[in-house]
Design a protein around this motif. Structure first.
Motif, PDB file in Angstrom:
ATOM      1  N   ARG A 179       0.816  -1.220   0.000  1.00 47.66           N
ATOM      2  CA  ARG A 179       0.000   0.000   0.000  1.00 47.66           C
ATOM      3  C   ARG A 179       0.848   1.267   0.000  1.00 47.66           C
ATOM      4  O   ARG A 179       0.425   2.297  -0.536  1.00 47.66           O
ATOM      5  CB  ARG A 179      -0.928   0.013   1.220  1.00 47.66           C
ATOM      6  CG  ARG A 179      -1.954  -1.095   1.262  1.00 47.66           C
ATOM      7  CD  ARG A 179      -3.055  -0.779   2.275  1.00 47.66           C
ATOM      8  NE  ARG A 179      -2.520  -0.499   3.604  1.00 47.66           N
ATOM      9  CZ  ARG A 179      -2.297  -1.425   4.534  1.00 47.66           C
ATOM     10  NH1 ARG A 179      -2.550  -2.705   4.265  1.00 47.66           N
ATOM     11  NH2 ARG A 179      -1.823  -1.102   5.720  1.00 47.66           N
ATOM     12  N   HIS A 180       2.030   1.206   0.614  1.00 47.59           N
ATOM     13  CA  HIS A 180       2.788   2.438   0.838  1.00 47.59           C
ATOM     14  C   HIS A 180       4.239   2.334   0.367  1.00 47.59           C
ATOM     15  O   HIS A 180       5.142   2.925   0.960  1.00 47.59           O
ATOM     16  CB  HIS A 180       2.754   2.787   2.327  1.00 47.59           C
ATOM     17  CG  HIS A 180       1.369   2.978   2.870  1.00 47.59           C
ATOM     18  ND1 HIS A 180       0.521   3.963   2.408  1.00 47.59           N
ATOM     19  CD2 HIS A 180       0.673   2.287   3.804  1.00 47.59           C
ATOM     20  CE1 HIS A 180      -0.631   3.886   3.062  1.00 47.59           C
ATOM     21  NE2 HIS A 180      -0.571   2.871   3.905  1.00 47.59           N
ATOM     22  N   ALA A 181       4.465   1.599  -0.724  1.00 46.90           N
ATOM     23  CA  ALA A 181       5.827   1.419  -1.237  1.00 46.90           C
ATOM     24  C   ALA A 181       6.458   2.763  -1.615  1.00 46.90           C
ATOM     25  O   ALA A 181       7.638   3.011  -1.344  1.00 46.90           O
ATOM     26  CB  ALA A 181       5.813   0.480  -2.438  1.00 46.90           C
ATOM     27  N   GLY A 182       5.670   3.649  -2.237  1.00 39.89           N
ATOM     28  CA  GLY A 182       6.213   4.940  -2.650  1.00 39.89           C
ATOM     29  C   GLY A 182       6.654   5.790  -1.472  1.00 39.89           C
ATOM     30  O   GLY A 182       7.715   6.410  -1.502  1.00 39.89           O
ATOM     31  N   LEU A 183       5.834   5.811  -0.428  1.00 40.74           N
ATOM     32  CA  LEU A 183       6.157   6.594   0.761  1.00 40.74           C
ATOM     33  C   LEU A 183       7.390   6.022   1.461  1.00 40.74           C
ATOM     34  O   LEU A 183       8.290   6.767   1.862  1.00 40.74           O
ATOM     35  CB  LEU A 183       4.960   6.616   1.710  1.00 40.74           C
ATOM     36  CG  LEU A 183       5.162   7.339   3.055  1.00 40.74           C
ATOM     37  CD1 LEU A 183       5.602   8.781   2.842  1.00 40.74           C
ATOM     38  CD2 LEU A 183       3.876   7.272   3.880  1.00 40.74           C
ATOM     39  N   LEU A 184       7.452   4.698   1.607  1.00 39.42           N
ATOM     40  CA  LEU A 184       8.608   4.071   2.247  1.00 39.42           C
ATOM     41  C   LEU A 184       9.886   4.326   1.449  1.00 39.42           C
ATOM     42  O   LEU A 184      10.949   4.600   2.017  1.00 39.42           O
ATOM     43  CB  LEU A 184       8.377   2.567   2.398  1.00 39.42           C
ATOM     44  CG  LEU A 184       7.452   2.154   3.534  1.00 39.42           C
ATOM     45  CD1 LEU A 184       7.024   0.702   3.369  1.00 39.42           C
ATOM     46  CD2 LEU A 184       8.131   2.370   4.886  1.00 39.42           C
ATOM     47  N   THR A 185       9.776   4.267   0.138  1.00 40.20           N
ATOM     48  CA  THR A 185      10.948   4.534  -0.709  1.00 40.20           C
ATOM     49  C   THR A 185      11.431   5.964  -0.518  1.00 40.20           C
ATOM     50  O   THR A 185      12.636   6.223  -0.386  1.00 40.20           O
ATOM     51  CB  THR A 185      10.607   4.283  -2.189  1.00 40.20           C
ATOM     52  OG1 THR A 185      10.217   2.919  -2.361  1.00 40.20           O
ATOM     53  CG2 THR A 185      11.811   4.570  -3.079  1.00 40.20           C
ATOM     54  N   ALA A 186      10.492   6.918  -0.484  1.00 34.21           N
ATOM     55  CA  ALA A 186      10.868   8.325  -0.296  1.00 34.21           C
ATOM     56  C   ALA A 186      11.546   8.549   1.051  1.00 34.21           C
ATOM     57  O   ALA A 186      12.522   9.288   1.155  1.00 34.21           O
ATOM     58  CB  ALA A 186       9.629   9.208  -0.431  1.00 34.21           C
ATOM     59  N   LEU A 187      11.018   7.902   2.091  1.00 33.03           N
ATOM     60  CA  LEU A 187      11.613   8.056   3.417  1.00 33.03           C
ATOM     61  C   LEU A 187      13.006   7.419   3.478  1.00 33.03           C
ATOM     62  O   LEU A 187      13.938   7.994   4.057  1.00 33.03           O
ATOM     63  CB  LEU A 187      10.694   7.433   4.471  1.00 33.03           C
ATOM     64  CG  LEU A 187       9.373   8.177   4.710  1.00 33.03           C
ATOM     65  CD1 LEU A 187       8.418   7.312   5.532  1.00 33.03           C
ATOM     66  CD2 LEU A 187       9.604   9.515   5.400  1.00 33.03           C
ATOM     67  N   LEU A 188      13.154   6.239   2.895  1.00 35.12           N
ATOM     68  CA  LEU A 188      14.466   5.589   2.876  1.00 35.12           C
ATOM     69  C   LEU A 188      15.467   6.375   2.033  1.00 35.12           C
ATOM     70  O   LEU A 188      16.660   6.386   2.321  1.00 35.12           O
ATOM     71  CB  LEU A 188      14.332   4.155   2.356  1.00 35.12           C
ATOM     72  CG  LEU A 188      13.681   3.177   3.332  1.00 35.12           C
ATOM     73  CD1 LEU A 188      13.320   1.879   2.627  1.00 35.12           C
ATOM     74  CD2 LEU A 188      14.601   2.899   4.520  1.00 35.12           C
ATOM     75  N   ASP A 189      14.975   7.048   0.990  1.00 37.60           N
ATOM     76  CA  ASP A 189      15.857   7.909   0.194  1.00 37.60           C
ATOM     77  C   ASP A 189      16.486   9.004   1.051  1.00 37.60           C
ATOM     78  O   ASP A 189      17.633   9.413   0.826  1.00 37.60           O
ATOM     79  CB  ASP A 189      15.077   8.549  -0.955  1.00 37.60           C
ATOM     80  CG  ASP A 189      14.991   7.647  -2.172  1.00 37.60           C
ATOM     81  OD1 ASP A 189      15.687   6.614  -2.194  1.00 37.60           O
ATOM     82  OD2 ASP A 189      14.231   7.982  -3.101  1.00 37.60           O
ATOM     83  N   GLU A 190      15.735   9.496   2.038  1.00 34.59           N
ATOM     84  CA  GLU A 190      16.270  10.536   2.928  1.00 34.59           C
ATOM     85  C   GLU A 190      17.392   9.976   3.801  1.00 34.59           C
ATOM     86  O   GLU A 190      18.358  10.674   4.111  1.00 34.59           O
ATOM     87  CB  GLU A 190      15.151  11.109   3.807  1.00 34.59           C
ATOM     88  CG  GLU A 190      14.107  11.890   3.041  1.00 34.59           C
ATOM     89  CD  GLU A 190      14.718  13.075   2.309  1.00 34.59           C
ATOM     90  OE1 GLU A 190      15.553  13.785   2.913  1.00 34.59           O
ATOM     91  OE2 GLU A 190      14.382  13.277   1.133  1.00 34.59           O
ATOM     92  N   ARG A 191      17.283   8.723   4.200  1.00 32.08           N
ATOM     93  CA  ARG A 191      18.311   8.105   5.040  1.00 32.08           C
ATOM     94  C   ARG A 191      19.519   7.666   4.222  1.00 32.08           C
ATOM     95  O   ARG A 191      20.653   7.697   4.715  1.00 32.08           O
ATOM     96  CB  ARG A 191      17.746   6.880   5.767  1.00 32.08           C
ATOM     97  CG  ARG A 191      16.771   7.176   6.888  1.00 32.08           C
ATOM     98  CD  ARG A 191      16.459   5.898   7.659  1.00 32.08           C
ATOM     99  NE  ARG A 191      17.673   5.349   8.273  1.00 32.08           N
ATOM    100  CZ  ARG A 191      17.821   4.082   8.620  1.00 32.08           C
ATOM    101  NH1 ARG A 191      16.847   3.212   8.413  1.00 32.08           N
ATOM    102  NH2 ARG A 191      18.931   3.668   9.176  1.00 32.08           N
ATOM    103  N   PHE A 192      19.278   7.210   3.002  1.00 36.94           N
ATOM    104  CA  PHE A 192      20.331   6.533   2.241  1.00 36.94           C
ATOM    105  C   PHE A 192      20.593   7.202   0.887  1.00 36.94           C
ATOM    106  O   PHE A 192      20.901   6.533  -0.093  1.00 36.94           O
ATOM    107  CB  PHE A 192      19.979   5.057   2.039  1.00 36.94           C
ATOM    108  CG  PHE A 192      19.877   4.290   3.335  1.00 36.94           C
ATOM    109  CD1 PHE A 192      21.005   3.925   4.029  1.00 36.94           C
ATOM    110  CD2 PHE A 192      18.633   3.954   3.853  1.00 36.94           C
ATOM    111  CE1 PHE A 192      20.915   3.225   5.226  1.00 36.94           C
ATOM    112  CE2 PHE A 192      18.523   3.251   5.043  1.00 36.94           C
ATOM    113  CZ  PHE A 192      19.673   2.883   5.736  1.00 36.94           C
ATOM    114  N   ALA A 193      20.498   8.520   0.858  1.00 38.42           N
ATOM    115  CA  ALA A 193      20.917   9.313  -0.312  1.00 38.42           C
ATOM    116  C   ALA A 193      20.350   8.774  -1.620  1.00 38.42           C
ATOM    117  O   ALA A 193      21.062   8.608  -2.607  1.00 38.42           O
ATOM    118  CB  ALA A 193      22.441   9.375  -0.378  1.00 38.42           C
ATOM    119  N   LYS A 194      19.041   8.504  -1.620  1.00 41.30           N
ATOM    120  CA  LYS A 194      18.284   8.102  -2.811  1.00 41.30           C
ATOM    121  C   LYS A 194      18.659   6.726  -3.348  1.00 41.30           C
ATOM    122  O   LYS A 194      18.317   6.373  -4.480  1.00 41.30           O
ATOM    123  CB  LYS A 194      18.395   9.162  -3.919  1.00 41.30           C
ATOM    124  CG  LYS A 194      17.837  10.518  -3.510  1.00 41.30           C
ATOM    125  CD  LYS A 194      17.715  11.456  -4.680  1.00 41.30           C
ATOM    126  CE  LYS A 194      17.191  12.819  -4.243  1.00 41.30           C
ATOM    127  NZ  LYS A 194      15.876  12.748  -3.574  1.00 41.30           N
TER     128      LYS A 194
END
Length: 248
Positions: free
Chosen positions: A47-62
């Motif tokens: 349901r929230h793959a896009g949101l999780l990806t965006a948040l992980l991008d903040e932690r791990f430089a995209k």
């Protein structure tokens, strides 16, 4: 904004909690819905793959969006992971290039004595051709669980990836399945010979278990540098050709 503005507040909070717990490769080949992390239900990732990806991008430089969420987390994709297969000599396969799922590749031997694993698809043009009895497999990234395929155990296998902590982490995973594989252009000498190609690695990979002391030493060294990354596609083609041909 588009990732969370229409999402329930509780789900945004849960996604943030999950993103703080997840680490590269943490799925270890399991499906995403099987990850036992606080706040996850079996369909939350869907349901929230896009949101999780965006948040992980903040932690791990995209890195999450660059590699794809399932690949970044080392998970088994529901639609499987497709790898680029490129024979480096004529007559090995009826196609110059084709895509094969990792699950099929695990059970279907390729008709070559030598297998060259390449982290990034965009480095295909750097490989020497023709190269007798050799097939390249490109684009696996962190999805390396298929390397436990029985048919690979008696092949000559080489691995070439980015010269950074992420590349060394992938190399360590590959070695865990194929201890006999040989790394190409992923050593201290290669790094020292190309200072003009070094760039910043925004986020380091999480600590890896290295079977080779030289890999562990290089990983520790790269973490001390302001510019501790050489991306494989920028290495000179003649040098890549020589290294691959020397291995072959």
């Amino acid at each position: 904004l588009v990732q969370w503005q229409n999402v329930a507040v509780d789900d945004v909070i849960t996604a943030a909690r999950l993103a703080l717990q997840l680490e590269p490769g943490c799925a270890q080949g399991k499906p995403l819905r099987a990850l036992a992390v606080d706040g996850n239900d079996s369909k939350f990732f869907e349901r929230h793959a896009g949101l999780l990806t965006a948040l992980l991008d903040e932690r791990f430089a995209k890195e999450a969006s660059h590699q794809g969420l399932t690949t970044f987390l080392g998970a088994q994709a529901q639609d499987d992971h497709w790898l680029l297969i490129a024979p480096l000599a004529k007559g090995l396969l009826p196609f110059a290039r084709l895509r094969v799922s990792s699950s099929e590749l695990r059970t279907t031997p390729l008709p070559a004595r030598r297998i060259l694993l390449v982290e990034n698809e965009r480095s295909l043009h750097q490989l020497p051709q023709p190269l007798d009895d050799t097939i390249a497999i490109l684009g696996a990234g962190l999805n390396l669980g298929w390397l436990d395929a029985p048919w690979l155990q008696d092949r000559s296998v080489a691995y070439w990836g980015d010269l950074d902590t992420w590349g060394l982490a992938m190399l360590a995973t590959a070695r865990s399945h194929l201890p006999h594989l040989q790394a190409i252009l992923m050593d201290q000498a290669t790094f020292d010979a190309h200072p003009h190609l070094t760039v910043v690695e925004p986020v380091h990979a999480t600590g890896s278990l290295f079977n080779e002391p030289a890999d562990a030493t290089l990983d520790a060294h790269l973490r001390t540098l302001e510019k501790g990354r050489i991306e494989q596609e920028f290495l000179p083609i003649p040098q890549v050709h020589k290294a691959v041909q020397d291995w072959a």
